[in-house]
Design a protein around this motif. Structure first.
Motif, PDB file in Angstrom:
ATOM      1  N   THR A 195      22.146  12.686   9.549  1.00  0.00           N
ATOM      2  CA  THR A 195      21.739  13.996   9.027  1.00  0.00           C
ATOM      3  C   THR A 195      22.313  14.258   7.645  1.00  0.00           C
ATOM      4  OG1 THR A 195      23.588  15.022  10.208  1.00  0.00           O
ATOM      5  CG2 THR A 195      21.436  15.011  11.301  1.00  0.00           C
ATOM      6  N   ASP A 196      23.316  13.466   7.227  1.00  0.00           N
ATOM      7  CA  ASP A 196      23.916  13.663   5.915  1.00  0.00           C
ATOM      8  C   ASP A 196      23.275  12.802   4.832  1.00  0.00           C
ATOM      9  OD1 ASP A 196      24.944  11.349   7.037  1.00  0.00           O
ATOM     10  OD2 ASP A 196      27.040  11.796   6.570  1.00  0.00           O
ATOM     11  N   THR A 197      22.946  11.549   5.140  1.00  0.00           N
ATOM     12  CA  THR A 197      22.385  10.641   4.131  1.00  0.00           C
ATOM     13  C   THR A 197      20.897  10.369   4.335  1.00  0.00           C
ATOM     14  OG1 THR A 197      22.898   8.668   5.430  1.00  0.00           O
ATOM     15  CG2 THR A 197      24.599   9.451   3.901  1.00  0.00           C
ATOM     16  N   GLY A 198      20.372  10.653   5.530  1.00  0.00           N
ATOM     17  CA  GLY A 198      18.973  10.376   5.822  1.00  0.00           C
ATOM     18  C   GLY A 198      18.713   8.973   6.327  1.00  0.00           C
ATOM     19  N   LEU A 199      19.744   8.114   6.381  1.00  0.00           N
ATOM     20  CA  LEU A 199      19.576   6.751   6.871  1.00  0.00           C
ATOM     21  C   LEU A 199      18.989   6.780   8.273  1.00  0.00           C
ATOM     22  CD1 LEU A 199      20.076   3.668   6.587  1.00  0.00           C
ATOM     23  CD2 LEU A 199      22.302   4.089   7.674  1.00  0.00           C
ATOM     24  N   THR A 200      17.989   5.945   8.507  1.00  0.00           N
ATOM     25  CA  THR A 200      17.317   5.862   9.801  1.00  0.00           C
ATOM     26  C   THR A 200      17.277   4.410  10.244  1.00  0.00           C
ATOM     27  OG1 THR A 200      15.941   7.775   9.284  1.00  0.00           O
ATOM     28  CG2 THR A 200      15.132   6.305  10.982  1.00  0.00           C
ATOM     29  N   LEU A 201      17.710   4.149  11.483  1.00  0.00           N
ATOM     30  CA  LEU A 201      17.686   2.807  12.061  1.00  0.00           C
ATOM     31  C   LEU A 201      17.103   2.897  13.464  1.00  0.00           C
ATOM     32  CD1 LEU A 201      21.299   1.712  11.068  1.00  0.00           C
ATOM     33  CD2 LEU A 201      19.165   1.065   9.927  1.00  0.00           C
ATOM     34  N   GLY A 202      16.280   1.928  13.824  1.00  0.00           N
ATOM     35  CA  GLY A 202      15.689   1.948  15.155  1.00  0.00           C
ATOM     36  C   GLY A 202      15.453   0.553  15.688  1.00  0.00           C
ATOM     37  N   ALA A 203      15.364   0.463  17.015  1.00  0.00           N
ATOM     38  CA  ALA A 203      15.059  -0.802  17.678  1.00  0.00           C
ATOM     39  C   ALA A 203      14.324  -0.484  18.969  1.00  0.00           C
ATOM     40  CB  ALA A 203      16.326  -1.581  17.963  1.00  0.00           C
ATOM     41  N   GLY A 204      13.389  -1.360  19.314  1.00  0.00           N
ATOM     42  CA  GLY A 204      12.643  -1.153  20.543  1.00  0.00           C
ATOM     43  C   GLY A 204      11.951  -2.411  21.007  1.00  0.00           C
ATOM     44  N   VAL A 205      11.302  -2.288  22.141  1.00  0.00           N
ATOM     45  CA  VAL A 205      10.564  -3.386  22.738  1.00  0.00           C
ATOM     46  C   VAL A 205       9.204  -2.849  23.157  1.00  0.00           C
ATOM     47  CG1 VAL A 205      11.526  -2.997  25.051  1.00  0.00           C
ATOM     48  CG2 VAL A 205      10.680  -5.257  24.424  1.00  0.00           C
ATOM     49  N   GLY A 206       8.186  -3.717  23.081  1.00  0.00           N
ATOM     50  CA  GLY A 206       6.855  -3.252  23.427  1.00  0.00           C
ATOM     51  C   GLY A 206       5.948  -4.354  23.909  1.00  0.00           C
ATOM     52  N   GLY A 207       4.744  -3.944  24.252  1.00  0.00           N
ATOM     53  CA  GLY A 207       3.695  -4.865  24.649  1.00  0.00           C
ATOM     54  C   GLY A 207       2.484  -4.625  23.780  1.00  0.00           C
TER      55      GLY A 207
END
Length: 152
Positions: A87-99
């Motif tokens: 919320t301070d720098t805006g950095l966004t990281l994500g990980a997921g799995v899908g089909g």
């Protein structure tokens, strides 16, 4: 289920559906359009960050005929995962799995892994996303995309 309801209440107060459009490329710089939608309910608020669940779908448009490559079919990848947003720098990281539904040389196999990195400013996000089967099936070209998103 009832135990999760209080934790989801703050998500209704903040924007939690993101729609994104952009472009993707694979190994030989074959570009195509991509679109995605994700539901991002808030799981936990920290002092300078938010952890969100992520459930969504990514559409990778078919490229038409490419000599020597099977890239003409559109592919949809449904996925679930987590997204960490500062919320301070805006950095966004994500990980997921899908089909996936559909198959090309870039997206083959049944399981796909999705990684995301970028920045978020209020409702706007600029993200780099990679989708690949992590060499579980061949070929494993993957898709790397740049998308701009808007949170509703």
């Amino acid at each position: 289920m009832l135990g999760l309801a209080p934790g989801l209440a703050p998500a209704r107060e903040s924007p939690d559906v993101e729609v994104a459009l952009g472009a993707s490329n694979t190994t030989d710089r074959e570009f195509t359009a991509v679109a995605s939608v994700a539901w991002l309910p808030e799981l936990r608020r920290m002092s300078n960050a938010v952890l969100r669940a992520e459930a969504g779908a990514v559409l990778v448009d078919g490229r038409g005929h490419v000599v020597g490559r099977d890239l003409d079919e559109s592919v949809v990848v449904g996925h679930v995962g987590l997204r960490y947003e500062r919320t301070d720098t805006g950095l966004t990281l994500g990980a997921g799995v899908g089909g996936q539904a559909g198959e090309t040389d870039a997206l083959s196999g049944d399981v796909q892994f999705i990684t995301t990195g970028g920045w978020r400013w209020e409702r706007f996000s600029l993200l780099v996303r990679h989708i690949s089967n992590a060499s579980l099936d061949s070929p494993n070209d993957g898709e790397t995309m740049l998308v701009a998103g808007w949170r509703f």
